[in-house]
Design a protein around this motif. Structure first.
Motif, PDB file in Angstrom:
ATOM      1  N   UNK A 174       9.453   4.505 -17.964  1.00  0.00           N
ATOM      2  CA  UNK A 174       9.022   4.648 -16.572  1.00  0.00           C
ATOM      3  C   UNK A 174       7.505   4.560 -16.470  1.00  0.00           C
ATOM      4  N   UNK A 175       7.008   4.126 -15.336  1.00  0.00           N
ATOM      5  CA  UNK A 175       5.572   4.036 -15.130  1.00  0.00           C
ATOM      6  C   UNK A 175       4.985   5.434 -14.941  1.00  0.00           C
ATOM      7  N   UNK A 176       3.767   5.618 -15.422  1.00  0.00           N
ATOM      8  CA  UNK A 176       3.063   6.859 -15.135  1.00  0.00           C
ATOM      9  C   UNK A 176       2.745   6.912 -13.644  1.00  0.00           C
ATOM     10  N   UNK A 177       2.391   8.090 -13.165  1.00  0.00           N
ATOM     11  CA  UNK A 177       2.086   8.238 -11.743  1.00  0.00           C
ATOM     12  C   UNK A 177       0.937   7.319 -11.328  1.00  0.00           C
ATOM     13  N   UNK A 178      -0.081   7.238 -12.191  1.00  0.00           N
ATOM     14  CA  UNK A 178      -1.222   6.376 -11.877  1.00  0.00           C
ATOM     15  C   UNK A 178      -0.864   4.909 -11.854  1.00  0.00           C
ATOM     16  N   UNK A 179      -0.071   4.482 -12.853  1.00  0.00           N
ATOM     17  CA  UNK A 179       0.344   3.080 -12.909  1.00  0.00           C
ATOM     18  C   UNK A 179       1.238   2.730 -11.734  1.00  0.00           C
ATOM     19  N   UNK A 180       2.150   3.637 -11.359  1.00  0.00           N
ATOM     20  CA  UNK A 180       3.038   3.386 -10.231  1.00  0.00           C
ATOM     21  C   UNK A 180       2.240   3.239  -8.942  1.00  0.00           C
ATOM     22  N   UNK A 181       1.214   4.076  -8.778  1.00  0.00           N
ATOM     23  CA  UNK A 181       0.386   3.974  -7.572  1.00  0.00           C
ATOM     24  C   UNK A 181      -0.348   2.640  -7.529  1.00  0.00           C
ATOM     25  N   UNK A 182      -0.829   2.180  -8.688  1.00  0.00           N
ATOM     26  CA  UNK A 182      -1.533   0.894  -8.739  1.00  0.00           C
ATOM     27  C   UNK A 182      -0.592  -0.260  -8.415  1.00  0.00           C
ATOM     28  N   UNK A 183       0.638  -0.181  -8.925  1.00  0.00           N
ATOM     29  CA  UNK A 183       1.615  -1.240  -8.656  1.00  0.00           C
ATOM     30  C   UNK A 183       1.980  -1.256  -7.175  1.00  0.00           C
ATOM     31  N   UNK A 184       2.183  -0.077  -6.590  1.00  0.00           N
ATOM     32  CA  UNK A 184       2.495  -0.025  -5.156  1.00  0.00           C
ATOM     33  C   UNK A 184       1.353  -0.614  -4.336  1.00  0.00           C
ATOM     34  N   UNK A 185       0.125  -0.348  -4.752  1.00  0.00           N
ATOM     35  CA  UNK A 185      -1.027  -0.902  -4.036  1.00  0.00           C
ATOM     36  C   UNK A 185      -1.020  -2.426  -4.096  1.00  0.00           C
ATOM     37  N   UNK A 186      -0.649  -2.987  -5.240  1.00  0.00           N
ATOM     38  CA  UNK A 186      -0.553  -4.449  -5.350  1.00  0.00           C
ATOM     39  C   UNK A 186       0.510  -4.967  -4.390  1.00  0.00           C
ATOM     40  N   UNK A 187       1.586  -4.209  -4.237  1.00  0.00           N
ATOM     41  CA  UNK A 187       2.669  -4.634  -3.364  1.00  0.00           C
ATOM     42  C   UNK A 187       2.316  -4.620  -1.895  1.00  0.00           C
ATOM     43  N   UNK A 188       1.270  -3.889  -1.528  1.00  0.00           N
ATOM     44  CA  UNK A 188       0.876  -3.792  -0.118  1.00  0.00           C
ATOM     45  C   UNK A 188      -0.274  -4.725   0.239  1.00  0.00           C
ATOM     46  N   UNK A 189      -0.765  -5.460  -0.752  1.00  0.00           N
ATOM     47  CA  UNK A 189      -1.861  -6.390  -0.484  1.00  0.00           C
ATOM     48  C   UNK A 189      -1.380  -7.591   0.340  1.00  0.00           C
ATOM     49  N   UNK A 190      -2.289  -8.127   1.111  1.00  0.00           N
ATOM     50  CA  UNK A 190      -2.041  -9.382   1.818  1.00  0.00           C
ATOM     51  C   UNK A 190      -2.242 -10.526   0.823  1.00  0.00           C
ATOM     52  N   UNK A 191      -1.331 -11.489   0.842  1.00  0.00           N
ATOM     53  CA  UNK A 191      -1.445 -12.608  -0.099  1.00  0.00           C
ATOM     54  C   UNK A 191      -2.745 -13.387   0.123  1.00  0.00           C
ATOM     55  N   UNK A 192      -3.407 -13.703  -0.976  1.00  0.00           N
ATOM     56  CA  UNK A 192      -4.664 -14.440  -0.886  1.00  0.00           C
ATOM     57  C   UNK A 192      -4.400 -15.877  -0.476  1.00  0.00           C
ATOM     58  N   UNK A 193      -5.251 -16.408   0.381  1.00  0.00           N
ATOM     59  CA  UNK A 193      -5.152 -17.794   0.841  1.00  0.00           C
ATOM     60  C   UNK A 193      -6.262 -18.615   0.178  1.00  0.00           C
ATOM     61  N   UNK A 194      -5.861 -19.746  -0.424  1.00  0.00           N
ATOM     62  CA  UNK A 194      -6.817 -20.674  -1.038  1.00  0.00           C
ATOM     63  C   UNK A 194      -6.996 -21.869  -0.109  1.00  0.00           C
ATOM     64  N   UNK A 195      -8.198 -22.368  -0.057  1.00  0.00           N
ATOM     65  CA  UNK A 195      -8.532 -23.396   0.935  1.00  0.00           C
ATOM     66  C   UNK A 195      -7.771 -24.688   0.725  1.00  0.00           C
ATOM     67  N   UNK A 196      -7.495 -25.042  -0.537  1.00  0.00           N
ATOM     68  CA  UNK A 196      -6.826 -26.308  -0.799  1.00  0.00           C
ATOM     69  C   UNK A 196      -5.907 -26.176  -2.008  1.00  0.00           C
ATOM     70  N   UNK A 197      -5.078 -27.197  -2.208  1.00  0.00           N
ATOM     71  CA  UNK A 197      -4.082 -27.201  -3.282  1.00  0.00           C
ATOM     72  C   UNK A 197      -4.752 -27.057  -4.643  1.00  0.00           C
ATOM     73  N   UNK A 198      -5.812 -27.803  -4.869  1.00  0.00           N
ATOM     74  CA  UNK A 198      -6.455 -27.816  -6.185  1.00  0.00           C
ATOM     75  C   UNK A 198      -7.000 -26.438  -6.556  1.00  0.00           C
TER      76      UNK A 198
END
Length: 267
Positions: A123-147
């Motif tokens: 199981x994840x530690x409390x700190x690791x679980x909090x970090x993973x949840x934070x990643x899950x709440x991020x807005x997906x990054x948008x890149x200007x172009x395909x390349x």
């Protein structure tokens, strides 16, 4: 494409019509294209299927994700290909999903289960679980172009640099058009499912193999041996020489050869 509990699940196949079968399951934030250079080599005399778990690749996104729901999707794919008892090969978080499916009864239907650098019991530690949840709440990054989106692709936790052409191929198949440019195909909310506690380790009714990375493994020595004890005496433990956590990218030739040996052994 399969529909499981109303959710569209994308599958990619090689060697259709062969009697023996293999199901390949990716890890967190990945997709079925991570197996593009592996699947054809396993499909010489087997039917090989790689799926995108929901929220990944070209499968549907939906309101909430859980390892149990992904396990049900895996079970449906096994039923789709099961002309004979299949072997499931699962990497990292996919290993947690495959193990959850196995202990829910899928192990009765399998010829074998190969877990690639998957810490199915920790199981994840409390700190690791909090970090993973934070990643899950991020807005997906948008890149200007395909390349620039393709260039930005780097496997998380990578300790060994994959072949550049392979990295580019998977990067190209991991992005999708979005408003304002390009973004990743996976739904960030899938990370939250990684914080769910694992089921208890218990003996399986099919052969199993734990394949650890030599560098940067998520499994400690003690953790790996505890898994062997819990899963049963027939479970094998191997270390893939030269590989980092993403062994299908870091050491594809060695991994392919190792999987072929397991498939031959398990019939």
């Amino acid at each position: 494409m399969l529909t499981v509990d109303g959710i569209h699940v994308m599958c990619r196949e090689w060697g259709c019509g062969n009697p023996a079968s293999v199901v390949l399951l990716h890890g967190s934030a990945a997709n079925s294209h991570w197996w593009d250079h592996i699947g054809p080599h396993l499909a010489i005399d087997r039917h090989v299927v790689a799926l995108d778990m929901s929220g990944h690749g070209d499968s549907a996104h939906h309101a909430g994700y859980s390892q149990q729901r992904w396990a049900e999707q895996l079970g449906a794919v096994v039923g789709h290909v099961a002309l004979a008892r299949p072997v499931v090969v699962a990497h990292s978080m996919g290993g947690k999903v495959a193990y959850r499916a196995a202990v829910s009864g899928l192990d009765r239907k399998l010829a074998g289960l190969a877990l690639l650098d998957a810490n199915i019991a920790g199981p994840l530690s409390a700190g690791a679980a909090a970090a993973v949840r934070a990643r899950g709440l991020r807005v997906r990054k948008i890149y200007a172009d395909h390349a620039s989106a393709v260039e930005a692709f780097r496997p998380f936790r990578s300790t060994v640099m994959p072949f550049p052409d392979l990295l580019r191929h998977i990067g190209e198949n991991s992005i999708t058009p979005a408003e304002g440019g390009w973004t990743w195909k996976f739904d960030p909310r899938t990370f939250i499912a990684a914080t769910q506690p694992p089921p208890a380790v218990t003996r399986l009714r099919c052969p199993a193999a734990i394949v650890r990375a030599e560098h940067g493994s998520v499994l400690s020595d003690s953790g790996a041996h505890a898994l062997i004890d819990g899963l049963g005496g027939a479970t094998q433990l191997h270390v893939l020489a030269g590989s980092g956590h993403h062994m299908m990218l870091d050491s594809p030739r060695s991994l392919t050869a190792h999987l072929l040996r397991l498939l031959d052994e398990w019939g």
